[in-house]
Write a protein that holds these residues in place. Structure first.
Motif, PDB file in Angstrom:
ATOM      1  N   CYS A  28       0.849  -1.187   0.000  1.00  0.00           N
ATOM      2  CA  CYS A  28       0.000   0.000   0.000  1.00  0.00           C
ATOM      3  C   CYS A  28       0.894   1.250   0.000  1.00  0.00           C
ATOM      4  CB  CYS A  28      -0.855  -0.039   1.258  1.00  0.00           C
ATOM      5  SG  CYS A  28      -1.871   1.408   1.502  1.00  0.00           S
ATOM      6  N   VAL A  29       0.351   2.335  -0.488  1.00  0.00           N
ATOM      7  CA  VAL A  29       1.093   3.597  -0.495  1.00  0.00           C
ATOM      8  C   VAL A  29       1.570   3.949   0.914  1.00  0.00           C
ATOM      9  CG1 VAL A  29       0.928   6.076  -0.939  1.00  0.00           C
ATOM     10  CG2 VAL A  29      -0.115   4.466  -2.522  1.00  0.00           C
ATOM     11  N   CYS A  30       0.717   3.755   1.914  1.00  0.00           N
ATOM     12  CA  CYS A  30       1.105   4.115   3.287  1.00  0.00           C
ATOM     13  C   CYS A  30       2.315   3.314   3.758  1.00  0.00           C
ATOM     14  CB  CYS A  30      -0.070   3.973   4.246  1.00  0.00           C
ATOM     15  SG  CYS A  30      -0.709   2.302   4.430  1.00  0.00           S
ATOM     16  N   GLN A  33       5.390   4.789   2.073  1.00  0.00           N
ATOM     17  CA  GLN A  33       5.768   6.016   2.785  1.00  0.00           C
ATOM     18  C   GLN A  33       6.613   5.686   4.009  1.00  0.00           C
ATOM     19  OE1 GLN A  33       1.478   7.730   2.745  1.00  0.00           O
ATOM     20  NE2 GLN A  33       2.795   9.139   3.832  1.00  0.00           N
ATOM     21  N   GLN A  40       3.757  11.476   1.587  1.00  0.00           N
ATOM     22  CA  GLN A  40       2.816  10.798   0.698  1.00  0.00           C
ATOM     23  C   GLN A  40       2.826  11.395  -0.699  1.00  0.00           C
ATOM     24  OE1 GLN A  40      -0.481  12.170  -0.345  1.00  0.00           O
ATOM     25  NE2 GLN A  40      -0.732  10.370  -1.616  1.00  0.00           N
ATOM     26  N   VAL A  43       5.887  10.106  -2.663  1.00  0.00           N
ATOM     27  CA  VAL A  43       5.744   8.691  -3.002  1.00  0.00           C
ATOM     28  C   VAL A  43       4.700   8.519  -4.096  1.00  0.00           C
ATOM     29  CG1 VAL A  43       5.067   6.418  -2.115  1.00  0.00           C
ATOM     30  CG2 VAL A  43       6.529   7.920  -0.728  1.00  0.00           C
ATOM     31  N   SER A  44       3.568   9.189  -3.964  1.00  0.00           N
ATOM     32  CA  SER A  44       2.501   9.078  -4.956  1.00  0.00           C
ATOM     33  C   SER A  44       2.940   9.598  -6.324  1.00  0.00           C
ATOM     34  CB  SER A  44       1.250   9.828  -4.489  1.00  0.00           C
ATOM     35  OG  SER A  44       0.686   9.160  -3.396  1.00  0.00           O
ATOM     36  N   LEU A  47       5.121   6.924  -7.813  1.00  0.00           N
ATOM     37  CA  LEU A  47       4.302   5.775  -8.189  1.00  0.00           C
ATOM     38  C   LEU A  47       3.519   6.060  -9.464  1.00  0.00           C
ATOM     39  CD1 LEU A  47       3.090   4.660  -4.681  1.00  0.00           C
ATOM     40  CD2 LEU A  47       4.410   3.255  -6.283  1.00  0.00           C
ATOM     41  N   ALA A  58      -1.402  -0.910 -10.305  1.00  0.00           N
ATOM     42  CA  ALA A  58      -2.120  -0.459  -9.109  1.00  0.00           C
ATOM     43  C   ALA A  58      -3.516  -1.048  -9.101  1.00  0.00           C
ATOM     44  CB  ALA A  58      -2.196   1.060  -9.078  1.00  0.00           C
ATOM     45  N   TRP A  64      -7.673   2.082  -0.169  1.00  0.00           N
ATOM     46  CA  TRP A  64      -6.237   2.088  -0.397  1.00  0.00           C
ATOM     47  C   TRP A  64      -5.879   1.684  -1.814  1.00  0.00           C
ATOM     48  CZ3 TRP A  64      -8.572  -0.257   3.836  1.00  0.00           C
ATOM     49  CH2 TRP A  64      -8.461   0.483   5.028  1.00  0.00           C
ATOM     50  N   TYR A  67       0.076  -1.273  -4.802  1.00  0.00           N
ATOM     51  CA  TYR A  67       0.991  -1.284  -5.941  1.00  0.00           C
ATOM     52  C   TYR A  67       1.808  -2.564  -5.942  1.00  0.00           C
ATOM     53  CZ  TYR A  67      -0.203   3.532  -6.804  1.00  0.00           C
ATOM     54  OH  TYR A  67      -0.901   4.672  -7.106  1.00  0.00           O
TER      55      TYR A  67
END
Length: 116
Positions: A28-30, A33, A40, A43-44, A47, A58, A64, A67
């Protein structure tokens, strides 16, 4: 995906760190991070760039975005990811990322494989 696109994606340290973290499976993105210790938005942004160039896929799961590396990888991408995996073993930042990644993956359960 051509070789130039692959190398354009690989020429940024943050993107290399993201790809290395995803080598053992989706995140997950979190979690990315937390692994990278980056905001965030940064990172986003990376991505998004990787996704536009076919370097990551994705999928939305509830709230959420998850990726992962592409399921179908052209030979050029597979070869460069294998090289990346070999090269990052000696770099301190990648070693820290690997420790954080293992810690996060260990905390994930089968019931909540990404975020809770």
């Amino acid at each position: 995906m051509d070789l130039v696109s692959i190398y354009q994606c690989l020429c940024d340290r943050t993107r290399l760190r993201i790809l290395a973290a995803l080598m053992d499976g989706p995140l997950c993105v979190c979690h990315l991070q937390e692994i990278l210790e980056e905001p965030q938005v940064k990172v986003s942004k990376h991505l998004s760039y990787l996704r536009e160039h076919g370097m990551v896929e994705a999928e939305r799961q509830a709230n959420w975005m998850i990726y992962r590396l592409p399921t179908k990888q052209p030979p050029q991408l597979r070869a460069n990811l294998a090289c990346l995996q070999d090269c990052v073993r000696e770099d301190a930042a990648f070693k820290r990322d690997a420790r954080r990644t293992m810690k996060i993956r260990a905390a994930l359960s089968d019931a909540a494989p990404f975020c809770s």
